[in-house]
Design a protein around this motif. Structure first.
Motif, PDB file in Angstrom:
ATOM      1  N   ASP A  73       0.826  -1.204   0.000  1.00  8.35           N
ATOM      2  CA  ASP A  73       0.000   0.000   0.000  1.00  8.35           C
ATOM      3  C   ASP A  73       0.864   1.259   0.000  1.00  8.35           C
ATOM      4  O   ASP A  73       0.597   2.203  -0.752  1.00  8.35           O
ATOM      5  CB  ASP A  73      -0.921  -0.008   1.226  1.00  8.35           C
ATOM      6  CG  ASP A  73      -1.827   1.207   1.272  1.00  8.35           C
ATOM      7  OD1 ASP A  73      -2.650   1.351   0.362  1.00  8.35           O
ATOM      8  OD2 ASP A  73      -1.692   2.005   2.215  1.00  8.35           O
ATOM      9  N   LYS A  74       1.915   1.279   0.844  1.00  7.06           N
ATOM     10  CA  LYS A  74       2.804   2.436   0.897  1.00  7.06           C
ATOM     11  C   LYS A  74       3.557   2.604  -0.414  1.00  7.06           C
ATOM     12  O   LYS A  74       3.772   3.730  -0.880  1.00  7.06           O
ATOM     13  CB  LYS A  74       3.794   2.286   2.061  1.00  7.06           C
ATOM     14  CG  LYS A  74       3.148   2.316   3.441  1.00  7.06           C
ATOM     15  CD  LYS A  74       2.467   3.633   3.721  1.00  7.06           C
ATOM     16  CE  LYS A  74       1.881   3.677   5.122  1.00  7.06           C
ATOM     17  NZ  LYS A  74       1.157   4.940   5.410  1.00  7.06           N
ATOM     18  N   THR A  75       3.965   1.483  -1.013  1.00  8.51           N
ATOM     19  CA  THR A  75       4.665   1.548  -2.293  1.00  8.51           C
ATOM     20  C   THR A  75       3.767   2.113  -3.370  1.00  8.51           C
ATOM     21  O   THR A  75       4.189   2.946  -4.183  1.00  8.51           O
ATOM     22  CB  THR A  75       5.161   0.147  -2.705  1.00  8.51           C
ATOM     23  OG1 THR A  75       6.041  -0.363  -1.695  1.00  8.51           O
ATOM     24  CG2 THR A  75       5.905   0.197  -4.034  1.00  8.51           C
ATOM     25  N   ARG A  76       2.511   1.664  -3.392  1.00 11.09           N
ATOM     26  CA  ARG A  76       1.558   2.163  -4.380  1.00 11.09           C
ATOM     27  C   ARG A  76       1.315   3.664  -4.182  1.00 11.09           C
ATOM     28  O   ARG A  76       1.277   4.430  -5.156  1.00 11.09           O
ATOM     29  CB  ARG A  76       0.243   1.398  -4.265  1.00 11.09           C
ATOM     30  CG  ARG A  76      -0.792   1.794  -5.306  1.00 11.09           C
ATOM     31  CD  ARG A  76      -1.940   0.795  -5.354  1.00 11.09           C
ATOM     32  NE  ARG A  76      -2.527   0.545  -4.054  1.00 11.09           N
ATOM     33  CZ  ARG A  76      -2.370  -0.587  -3.363  1.00 11.09           C
ATOM     34  NH1 ARG A  76      -1.654  -1.577  -3.858  1.00 11.09           N
ATOM     35  NH2 ARG A  76      -2.955  -0.740  -2.179  1.00 11.09           N
ATOM     36  N   THR A  77       1.189   4.092  -2.915  1.00  8.90           N
ATOM     37  CA  THR A  77       1.003   5.512  -2.632  1.00  8.90           C
ATOM     38  C   THR A  77       2.205   6.324  -3.076  1.00  8.90           C
ATOM     39  O   THR A  77       2.074   7.409  -3.656  1.00  8.90           O
ATOM     40  CB  THR A  77       0.768   5.729  -1.125  1.00  8.90           C
ATOM     41  OG1 THR A  77      -0.381   4.979  -0.707  1.00  8.90           O
ATOM     42  CG2 THR A  77       0.549   7.196  -0.810  1.00  8.90           C
ATOM     43  N   LEU A  78       3.411   5.777  -2.817  1.00  6.22           N
ATOM     44  CA  LEU A  78       4.637   6.467  -3.216  1.00  6.22           C
ATOM     45  C   LEU A  78       4.740   6.567  -4.729  1.00  6.22           C
ATOM     46  O   LEU A  78       5.125   7.619  -5.268  1.00  6.22           O
ATOM     47  CB  LEU A  78       5.857   5.732  -2.642  1.00  6.22           C
ATOM     48  CG  LEU A  78       7.236   6.327  -2.973  1.00  6.22           C
ATOM     49  CD1 LEU A  78       7.333   7.760  -2.449  1.00  6.22           C
ATOM     50  CD2 LEU A  78       8.344   5.469  -2.378  1.00  6.22           C
ATOM     51  N   GLN A  79       4.392   5.497  -5.416  1.00  3.51           N
ATOM     52  CA  GLN A  79       4.431   5.515  -6.874  1.00  3.51           C
ATOM     53  C   GLN A  79       3.458   6.547  -7.440  1.00  3.51           C
ATOM     54  O   GLN A  79       3.782   7.259  -8.394  1.00  3.51           O
ATOM     55  CB  GLN A  79       4.104   4.128  -7.419  1.00  3.51           C
ATOM     56  CG  GLN A  79       5.214   3.101  -7.206  1.00  3.51           C
ATOM     57  CD  GLN A  79       4.813   1.704  -7.630  1.00  3.51           C
ATOM     58  OE1 GLN A  79       3.624   1.383  -7.717  1.00  3.51           O
ATOM     59  NE2 GLN A  79       5.788   0.864  -7.896  1.00  3.51           N
ATOM     60  N   GLU A  80       2.267   6.623  -6.841  1.00  5.79           N
ATOM     61  CA  GLU A  80       1.290   7.617  -7.294  1.00  5.79           C
ATOM     62  C   GLU A  80       1.795   9.027  -7.055  1.00  5.79           C
ATOM     63  O   GLU A  80       1.598   9.919  -7.893  1.00  5.79           O
ATOM     64  CB  GLU A  80      -0.038   7.399  -6.561  1.00  5.79           C
ATOM     65  CG  GLU A  80      -0.748   6.104  -6.957  1.00  5.79           C
ATOM     66  CD  GLU A  80      -1.956   5.820  -6.088  1.00  5.79           C
ATOM     67  OE1 GLU A  80      -2.192   6.585  -5.117  1.00  5.79           O
ATOM     68  OE2 GLU A  80      -2.668   4.838  -6.374  1.00  5.79           O
TER      69      GLU A  80
END
Length: 207
Positions: A73-80
């Motif tokens: 989830d944190k990785t996806r948020t960071l990518q966004e």
């Protein structure tokens, strides 16, 4: 004094008395409706130590899964966030905005650029969009040239005049080799020239 009935305690007692592993299953809990509890005791091949080990493993697996989900989830948020920051639309003056193209663009990053830009043009009341190509440097290929043309054409459909800036001689040569026709857009050498051009078109000037 009322005695507290603990099923696990009696399972341990039976195990010690009969020399076999006893486990239990609660079939009915004592409550306002049921006056008593019903507990089924049965022999099992699983020892207490094995059960504790299995419970520990299940708990560890659950914690690992929760950690993996959190990281994902944190990785996806960071990518966004990275995608958002790498495709900004920057209002510089009234009705004039700049979108800098930086680095290499693939399909995902290109679509993000298109969506972000087209969504924000009306919000900023942008009449003149300066697409700054200086940050592309050597990262110009057929896809990038197509992306520039697509972004410019879509912006014009929203009533925004598109101006390409930051075009060096080397960049101009690379774009021309892509066979994509960008002559439909006003092309200027620097961002400063583009801002002055947009100001002149809008009847304004910097004082």
């Amino acid at each position: 004094m009322a005695l507290l009935f603990v099923p696990a305690h009696y399972a341990g007692v039976f195990t010690g008395l009969f020399g076999q592993n006893y486990w239990y299953k609660i079939l009915q809990h004592q409550n306002e409706v049921n006056p008593y509890s019903i507990v089924e005791y049965f022999i099992s091949d699983i020892t207490v130590q094995q059960n504790i080990l299995e419970m520990t493993r299940r708990q560890e697996a659950r914690q690992i899964k929760e950690l993996e989900d959190l990281v994902e989830d944190k990785t996806r948020t960071l990518q966004e966030l990275i995608m958002e920051l790498s495709s900004p639309l920057i209002p510089v003056l009234e009705s004039i905005s700049v979108v800098p193209l930086i680095g290499t663009y693939d399909e995902q990053r290109g679509e993000t650029l298109l969506q972000n830009t087209l969504a924000k043009l009306p919000a900023h009341k942008t009449r003149y969009l300066l697409i700054d190509l200086k940050g592309l440097q050597d990262n110009v290929n057929t896809y990038t040239a197509n992306l520039i043309e697509k972004l410019g054409a879509a912006s014009r459909l929203l009533g925004t005049e598109v101006i390409l800036v930051g075009i060096s001689a080397e960049l101009a040569a690379k774009i021309s080799h892509s066979l994509i026709n960008l002559r439909k857009f006003e092309c200027l050498q620097s961002l400063q020239h583009g801002i002055y051009y947009a100001l002149g078109k809008s009847g304004k000037r910097i004082v």
